[in-house]
Enzyme design. Structure first.
Site, PDB file in Angstrom:
ATOM      1  N   CYS A   1     -44.481  20.311  37.749  1.00  0.00           N
ATOM      2  CA  CYS A   1     -45.242  20.585  36.522  1.00  0.00           C
ATOM      3  C   CYS A   1     -46.212  21.761  36.689  1.00  0.00           C
ATOM      4  CB  CYS A   1     -45.984  19.329  36.084  1.00  0.00           C
ATOM      5  SG  CYS A   1     -44.940  17.868  36.107  1.00  0.00           S
TER       6      CYS A   1
ATOM      7  N   HIS B   1     -50.884  21.130  31.247  1.00  0.00           N
ATOM      8  CA  HIS B   1     -49.602  20.440  31.386  1.00  0.00           C
ATOM      9  C   HIS B   1     -49.638  19.200  30.498  1.00  0.00           C
ATOM     10  CE1 HIS B   1     -46.205  18.351  32.767  1.00  0.00           C
ATOM     11  NE2 HIS B   1     -46.870  17.491  33.516  1.00  0.00           N
TER      12      HIS B   1
ATOM     13  N   ASN C   1     -43.257  14.840  28.118  1.00  0.00           N
ATOM     14  CA  ASN C   1     -43.600  15.597  29.326  1.00  0.00           C
ATOM     15  C   ASN C   1     -42.338  16.325  29.807  1.00  0.00           C
ATOM     16  OD1 ASN C   1     -44.029  16.401  31.983  1.00  0.00           O
ATOM     17  ND2 ASN C   1     -45.096  14.531  32.587  1.00  0.00           N
TER      18      ASN C   1
HETATM   19  C1  LIG Z   1     -47.894   6.185  33.428  1.00  0.00           C
HETATM   20  C2  LIG Z   1     -49.132   5.919  32.572  1.00  0.00           C
HETATM   21  C3  LIG Z   1     -48.877   6.303  31.145  1.00  0.00           C
HETATM   22  C4  LIG Z   1     -49.454   4.422  32.619  1.00  0.00           C
HETATM   23  O1  LIG Z   1     -50.604   4.181  31.844  1.00  0.00           O
HETATM   24  P1  LIG Z   1     -51.837   3.366  32.427  1.00  0.00           P
HETATM   25  O2  LIG Z   1     -52.801   3.281  31.357  1.00  0.00           O
HETATM   26  O3  LIG Z   1     -52.241   4.021  33.721  1.00  0.00           O
HETATM   27  O4  LIG Z   1     -51.180   1.966  32.695  1.00  0.00           O
HETATM   28  P2  LIG Z   1     -51.519   0.976  33.905  1.00  0.00           P
HETATM   29  O5  LIG Z   1     -50.593   1.285  35.035  1.00  0.00           O
HETATM   30  O6  LIG Z   1     -52.999   0.988  34.158  1.00  0.00           O
HETATM   31  O7  LIG Z   1     -51.138  -0.398  33.285  1.00  0.00           O
HETATM   32  C5  LIG Z   1     -51.903  -0.986  32.217  1.00  0.00           C
HETATM   33  C6  LIG Z   1     -51.115  -2.122  31.651  1.00  0.00           C
HETATM   34  O8  LIG Z   1     -49.987  -1.620  30.937  1.00  0.00           O
HETATM   35  C7  LIG Z   1     -48.790  -2.156  31.495  1.00  0.00           C
HETATM   36  N1  LIG Z   1     -47.797  -1.077  31.517  1.00  0.00           N
HETATM   37  C8  LIG Z   1     -47.638  -0.118  32.464  1.00  0.00           C
HETATM   38  N2  LIG Z   1     -46.644   0.708  32.092  1.00  0.00           N
HETATM   39  C9  LIG Z   1     -46.210   0.278  30.897  1.00  0.00           C
HETATM   40  C10 LIG Z   1     -45.223   0.738  29.992  1.00  0.00           C
HETATM   41  N3  LIG Z   1     -44.493   1.818  30.260  1.00  0.00           N
HETATM   42  N4  LIG Z   1     -45.051   0.060  28.834  1.00  0.00           N
HETATM   43  C11 LIG Z   1     -45.792  -1.029  28.543  1.00  0.00           C
HETATM   44  N5  LIG Z   1     -46.749  -1.510  29.365  1.00  0.00           N
HETATM   45  C12 LIG Z   1     -46.947  -0.865  30.521  1.00  0.00           C
HETATM   46  C13 LIG Z   1     -49.116  -2.640  32.876  1.00  0.00           C
HETATM   47  O9  LIG Z   1     -48.284  -3.684  33.265  1.00  0.00           O
HETATM   48  C14 LIG Z   1     -50.562  -3.092  32.691  1.00  0.00           C
HETATM   49  O10 LIG Z   1     -50.561  -4.386  32.097  1.00  0.00           O
HETATM   50  P3  LIG Z   1     -51.672  -5.480  32.503  1.00  0.00           P
HETATM   51  O11 LIG Z   1     -52.980  -4.884  32.035  1.00  0.00           O
HETATM   52  O12 LIG Z   1     -51.240  -6.673  31.763  1.00  0.00           O
HETATM   53  O13 LIG Z   1     -51.589  -5.598  33.981  1.00  0.00           O
HETATM   54  C15 LIG Z   1     -50.337   6.722  33.120  1.00  0.00           C
HETATM   55  O14 LIG Z   1     -50.738   6.195  34.345  1.00  0.00           O
HETATM   56  C16 LIG Z   1     -50.107   8.190  33.300  1.00  0.00           C
HETATM   57  O15 LIG Z   1     -49.946   8.912  32.352  1.00  0.00           O
HETATM   58  N6  LIG Z   1     -50.177   8.661  34.573  1.00  0.00           N
HETATM   59  C17 LIG Z   1     -50.241  10.074  34.933  1.00  0.00           C
HETATM   60  C18 LIG Z   1     -49.111  10.906  34.452  1.00  0.00           C
HETATM   61  C19 LIG Z   1     -49.220  12.282  35.006  1.00  0.00           C
HETATM   62  O16 LIG Z   1     -50.212  12.946  34.925  1.00  0.00           O
HETATM   63  N7  LIG Z   1     -48.183  12.774  35.611  1.00  0.00           N
HETATM   64  C20 LIG Z   1     -48.268  14.103  36.196  1.00  0.00           C
HETATM   65  C21 LIG Z   1     -47.030  14.430  36.824  1.00  0.00           C
HETATM   66  S1  LIG Z   1     -45.767  14.631  35.640  1.00  0.00           S
END
Ligand SMILES: CC(C)(COP(=O)(O)OP(=O)(O)OC[C@H]1O[C@@H](n2cnc3c(N)ncnc32)[C@H](O)[C@@H]1OP(=O)(O)O)[C@@H](O)C(=O)NCCC(=O)NCCS
Length: 334
Positions: free
Chosen positions: A124, A259, A290
């Site tokens: 990215c 990004h 993305n």
């Molecule tokens: C992947 C991403 C969207 C997940 O969102 P998040 O808010 O961090 O989610 P979490 O991992 O904290 O999980 C929160 C809750 O949602 C749930 N969850 C995680 N992924 C999920 C999904 N895809 N759909 C539904 N629920 C989901 C988890 O189980 C958790 O549930 P709980 O509270 O009951 O335990 C986020 O972490 C993200 O955008 N990360 C960075 C991406 C990035 O910058 N990438 C750069 C390189 S490309």
């Protein structure tokens, strides 16, 4: 002993981005289309990422098709012909061949052969890495015009049941022509990597493991929270450093183009940089998802196409992701 005489290139003082081109995947994929296999929902995806739809390429549209379309647009808008291009830099993580490069094929397809051509793998961050290299090639006099492409068909490397990243990803290509300028058009770049987090965004296995039957087709996965925290805290600092080394204040900007990884990361960066209201913020993730190396040029192209920003303003662009590689610079909008 006499000093050897070696002819050197004639240097150029400044470079700028002349033009951009873009191409999105031909399919519109909704949240409902991807939610089932990950037990998610349209509401969760919208709230946690900002994505409403992402674009993906059908079977009939290849990575190279998108790269060619975006490149041709950029070349035409730059007012040059393909045979004037002095180097082609192609950033991608989804070219399905280890070798030869995507860049050499693209160069032939757009009529830019025999220009030197090479791929870079910086995920990215790749497009912003490419702009830094293009700037250096132009200013050192090695090439007059450089084509920088960020293109991905990430849907070829998705496991639809993977909750960490699959639903975020889209397919697209973005392209830019960089060339000489009478005024500064690309600032110093702040770039780097953090290999201590090498596996935070990665493939599920190597090609050797696939060959040896130890793994299935490698797909993308990430430690979402780790990457999210890194992006929010460390990348806001890198963005500020990029402003500082460019000698630019947040209020001087016309646009912020980060990004497109998660709308919450974008919003947090806006807060941390204390961006005034007049700075347009690219939120192309909402409709494109993305698209890794394509996301920065794609989002900037959209801001210009929508008339939200005009040519000549200053934009801070920043790419970050797998590696963990990052790069940021201030550019004059083409
Ligand atoms: C992947 C991403 C969207 C997940 O969102 P998040 O808010 O961090 O989610 P979490 O991992 O904290 O999980 C929160 C809750 O949602 C749930 N969850 C995680 N992924 C999920 C999904 N895809 N759909 C539904 N629920 C989901 C988890 O189980 C958790 O549930 P709980 O509270 O009951 O335990 C986020 O972490 C993200 O955008 N990360 C960075 C991406 C990035 O910058 N990438 C750069 C390189 S490309």
């Amino acid at each position: 002993m006499t000093e050897p005489k070696l002819n050197q290139y004639e240097t150029v003082q400044y470079s700028r981005i002349y033009s951009l081109g873009a191409c999105r995947g031909d399919l519109v994929v909704t949240n409902d289309d991807v939610a089932g296999p990950i037990d998610s929902s349209d509401e969760w995806i919208r709230q946690r990422t900002g994505i409403i739809t992402r674009r993906r390429a059908s079977e009939n549209q290849s990575l190279m098709d998108m790269a060619v379309t975006a490149s041709k647009e950029a070349i035409a808008k730059a007012g040059i012909t393909a045979d004037q291009i002095g180097a082609v830099i192609f950033s991608t993580i989804s070219h399905p061949y280890q070798t030869p490069s995507a860049a050499t094929q693209l160069t032939e397809l757009i009529g830019a052969s025999p220009a030197p051509a090479f791929d870079i793998s910086a995920a990215c961050a790749g497009y912003c890495y490419g702009i830094a290299q293009a700037d250096a090639l132009v200013r050192s006099g090695i090439a007059k015009y450089v084509l920088v492409v960020g293109a991905e068909k990430l849907s070829d490397f998705i496991d639809p049941t993977d909750r960490s990243i699959s639903f975020l990803l889209g397919d697209a290509a973005g392209a830019a022509i960089v060339g000489p300028s009478e005024t500064p058009g690309i600032s110093k770049t702040v770039w780097g990597s953090d290999g201590s987090h090498w596996s935070s965004v990665s493939m599920t296995g190597s090609l050797l493991e696939l060959r040896d039957g130890k793994n299935n087709w490698p797909t993308l996965r990430q430690d979402g929270q780790t990457v999210f925290r890194w992006a929010v805290w460390e990348m806001a600092k890198v963005a500020q450093q990029a402003l500082d080394v460019a000698g630019v204040k947040a209020e001087d900007l016309t646009a912020l183009v980060t990004h497109q990884a998660n709308i919450r990361i974008i919003d947090e960066m806006v807060k941390q940089l204390k961006l005034p209201e007049h700075v347009a913020v690219a939120r192309d993730i909402v409709n494109s998802g993305n698209t890794s190396a394509a996301s920065v040029p794609l989002a900037m192209h959209q801001l210009l196409a929508d008339g939200v920003v005009k040519s000549g303003g200053l934009a801070l662009q920043i790419g970050f992701g797998a590696g963990l590689a990052f790069a940021a610079q201030v550019v004059v909008l083409p």
